[in-house]
Design an enzyme around this catalytic site. Structure first.
Site, PDB file in Angstrom:
ATOM      1  N   HIS A   1       0.820  -1.208   0.000  1.00  0.00           N
ATOM      2  CA  HIS A   1       0.000   0.000   0.000  1.00  0.00           C
ATOM      3  C   HIS A   1       0.861   1.268   0.000  1.00  0.00           C
ATOM      4  O   HIS A   1       0.652   2.156   0.830  1.00  0.00           O
ATOM      5  CB  HIS A   1      -0.922   0.021   1.225  1.00  0.00           C
ATOM      6  CG  HIS A   1      -2.001  -0.996   1.203  1.00  0.00           C
ATOM      7  ND1 HIS A   1      -2.775  -1.294   2.311  1.00  0.00           N
ATOM      8  CD2 HIS A   1      -2.470  -1.789   0.204  1.00  0.00           C
ATOM      9  CE1 HIS A   1      -3.656  -2.228   1.997  1.00  0.00           C
ATOM     10  NE2 HIS A   1      -3.484  -2.547   0.729  1.00  0.00           N
ATOM     11  N   PRO A   2       1.842   1.404  -0.869  1.00  0.00           N
ATOM     12  CA  PRO A   2       2.661   2.622  -0.852  1.00  0.00           C
ATOM     13  C   PRO A   2       1.836   3.846  -1.246  1.00  0.00           C
ATOM     14  O   PRO A   2       1.041   3.798  -2.188  1.00  0.00           O
ATOM     15  CB  PRO A   2       3.754   2.328  -1.882  1.00  0.00           C
ATOM     16  CG  PRO A   2       3.151   1.326  -2.816  1.00  0.00           C
ATOM     17  CD  PRO A   2       2.253   0.483  -1.960  1.00  0.00           C
TER      18      PRO A   2
END
Length: 626
Positions: free
Chosen positions: A557-558
């Protein structure tokens, strides 16, 4: 791909052996195969998008990246018939294999994946110590639909307080009340008990529903939540804290990526062109006017310049967007100058990198044969149930059957902004050793010591994730060469509180296993320590911190590397209209604009960002929004 080949490919994955499609069909009555073929032809109108052969020299809008946001933006902008839109995607199209929800893990480390890796840890930040080279894999979608083609399809919007916090940071129009209509605009919710309330809707492009199949352990998970004092609720509704069955972006038992949702229905629009296998290397910016006027891209090994009359929209993701911006001269002045890149706008591009991180491999053992094991569910019978009826175990959302949002002692006292998320799966690391090692990058020695003894055991897992990390990282260029991957330094666990919150989350997970609901199955934790943690006693703070730093696990989930903020914010890259500071006619529209990461999975919020940005672009160019 023909339906015959598709069936063969699904069979290959289902049984784990090479199966000739003709041999496979020989096991099935001819009329069944015929009905299957007719169902796809007659009832699935979603023909794949057209990959344009000849790109025009100029368009009104160019969208860079066809992922979770870019597919939305291209679709919505092309609703204006007199606008021409080019969507540029570095990867190719989805396949029949990517359609199968339970096979999502097989897509990672494939040609559909950029196959990024984190930088090795340093003295200040120790993480991924159980992985080969001390590097964690960071899958990102290199395919039309982006990471919505690789992910576990879990649909979570985040917490209303996340968005109210965005607005309080100086971003008007981004409160929860402002963004909720855009979540609903996309949504076609096919669970009747959810669809007809104030928080969900029907009729949008993006199909959302629960998987039609689950194991008995999913019900135990909900019962355990009640025992611990939590409500079973729709965590995408009025309140987030609680336990729920996973909602996912699936349709008729298959993955509903943003390419399937937003691009396939509009594939015949003459004003929308999609160029696949085209990698953007630079945004062209006039040195005096600071106006973005085009892109350079490489396609079929040939460079090409395409101009934009109105705007360029960067939707290449939290890694790709900052990389391309910096290659174009938009970024930290000292960093760009060190690479001899002329600076067009000195902004903190690449900073503020945030991710959801937790402990991987937290495994529990049960006695009953009810878990999701390869030998039990990857069979020919299961494959045929999926192919013929769109039902059964292969519709599982990447194995994630349940979600929970819980409060540690560090969470705000209101209890309405939980700080830990659980992903519950009725399987674990030992279920498919070769694939798990490939995806996670676990060293053979670690796997063989910790998980191989569980080869024939019935196991389930809980992934505790830190929702709002204090530690932030950075994306930096290694070279002026666009083909060289950037340096990804997540800086996990540089703030001690991140570790403390996660340890509290792990102990809540242990409490889930200890409830009456799970003790019916004699659930107990797997206690073999990682080789580097043998000196610590099980369930001490030291043991869990060591485990977290070894089997560091991210669900990819950057966010936040092109931060949205007011002009007074020295870290801001874009304003509240998502326009890049100091550059005209250039916006960023993807997860990188999040000022702070949302409290939950990021795919649904990224789609929302695409929806909201599309309306802002239309408004800014004089189109009335109804």
């Amino acid at each position: 791909m023909s339906m015959l080949a598709a069936i063969g490919q699904v069979a290959n994955f289902a049984v784990g052996v090479a199966v000739n499609p003709l041999t496979f069909l020989g096991l099935v009555p001819v009329f069944a195969a015929g009905l299957t073929f007719m169902r796809y032809i007659s009832f699935d109108p979603e023909a794949h998008p057209i990959n344009i052969n000849h790109v025009r020299p100029e368009y009104d809008f160019i969208v860079v990246g066809g992922g979770s946001a870019g597919a939305v933006v291209a679709s919505r902008l092309s609703e204006t018939a007199n606008w021409t839109v080019l969507l540029v995607e570095a990867g190719g199209d989805e396949s029949e294999i990517s359609d199968v929800p339970s096979l999502s893990g097989y897509l990672q480390m494939s040609p559909m994946d950029w196959m990024y890796q984190t930088a090795p840890p340093n003295e200040e930040s120790q993480y991924c110590l159980a992985m080969v080279g001390d590097r964690c894999n960071w899958p990102r979608g290199k395919v039309l639909g982006g990471s919505s083609v690789l992910n576990a399809m879990v649909y979570v919007r985040g917490n209303r307080l996340d968005y109210d916090h965005w607005e309080r940071q100086g971003n008007p129009g981004w409160s929860y009340e402002d963004v909720l209509p855009y979540f609903k605009k996309s949504e076609d919710n096919r669970n009747p008990y959810l669809a007809r309330n104030a928080y969900h809707s029907e009729g949008g492009y993006l199909t959302v529903q629960e998987s039609p199949w689950r194991t008995p352990l999913s019900i135990a998970f909900l019962q355990a939540g009640r025992e611990l004092g939590y409500q079973v609720r729709d965590c995408n509704g009025e309140q987030q804290t609680g336990f729920m069955l996973s909602q996912g972006t699936i349709r008729r038992g298959s993955r509903c990526s943003t390419a399937k949702a937003f691009l396939r229905p509009v594939r015949n629009r003459s004003n929308l062109h999609i160029a696949m296998h085209a990698q953007v290397t630079k945004v062209m910016i006039h040195s005096k006017t600071k106006r973005a006027y085009g892109i350079k891209m490489v396609r079929n090994n040939r460079p090409q310049l395409v101009r934009a009359k109105k705007e360029i929209i960067m939707s290449a993701g939290a890694i790709g967007s900052p990389q391309i911006l910096m290659l174009s001269g938009i970024g930290p002045r000292d960093h760009l100058e060190s690479l001899n890149i002329p600076v067009m706008s000195g902004l903190k591009v690449g900073y503020n990198l945030q991710d959801h991180v937790g402990l991987g491999g937290l495994t529990f053992i049960v006695d009953d044969p009810i878990t999701f094991t390869k030998k039990r569910y990857q069979t020919m019978q299961v494959a045929m149930e999926y192919i013929l009826h769109e039902k059964g175990p292969m519709t599982s959302l990447g194995g994630v059957e349940g979600l929970a949002f819980v409060n540690t002692k560090y969470a705000p006292e209101s209890g309405q902004w939980p700080d830990i998320q659980f992903h519950f799966a009725p399987s674990s690391v030992n279920s498919d050793s070769d694939q798990v090692k490939k995806i996670t990058g676990l060293r053979d020695s670690v796997f063989n010591t910790v998980y191989k003894p569980l080869k024939n055991a019935e196991t389930w897992t809980m992934l505790p994730l830190l929702l709002r990390p204090r530690s932030t990282g950075r994306i930096m260029l290694k070279s002026r060469d666009p083909s060289v991957y950037p340096d990804i330094n997540p800086n996990y666990f540089t703030h001690e509180e991140d570790v403390q919150v996660l340890i509290e989350g792990i102990r809540i997970a242990l409490n889930v296993s200890s409830t009456r609901a799970f003790q019916r199955f004699k659930s107990r934790p797997h206690k073999i320590p990682f080789p580097g943690c043998r000196q610590y006693e099980f369930d001490t703070d030291e043991y869990w911190e060591c485990s977290i730093r070894h089997f560091t696990f991210t669900i990819y989930h950057p966010t936040s590397t092109c931060k949205m903020g007011p002009a007074t914010d020295p870290d801001a890259v874009v304003d509240a209209r998502l326009k890049v500071y100091g550059i005209r006619n250039l916006r960023v529209v993807d997860a990188s604009i999040m000022p702070t990461i949302v409290s939950g999975n990021t795919n649904a919020p990224t789609i929302m960002i695409g929806e909201k940005a599309s309306d802002m672009i239309k408004e800014d160019w004089g189109i009335e929004i109804i």
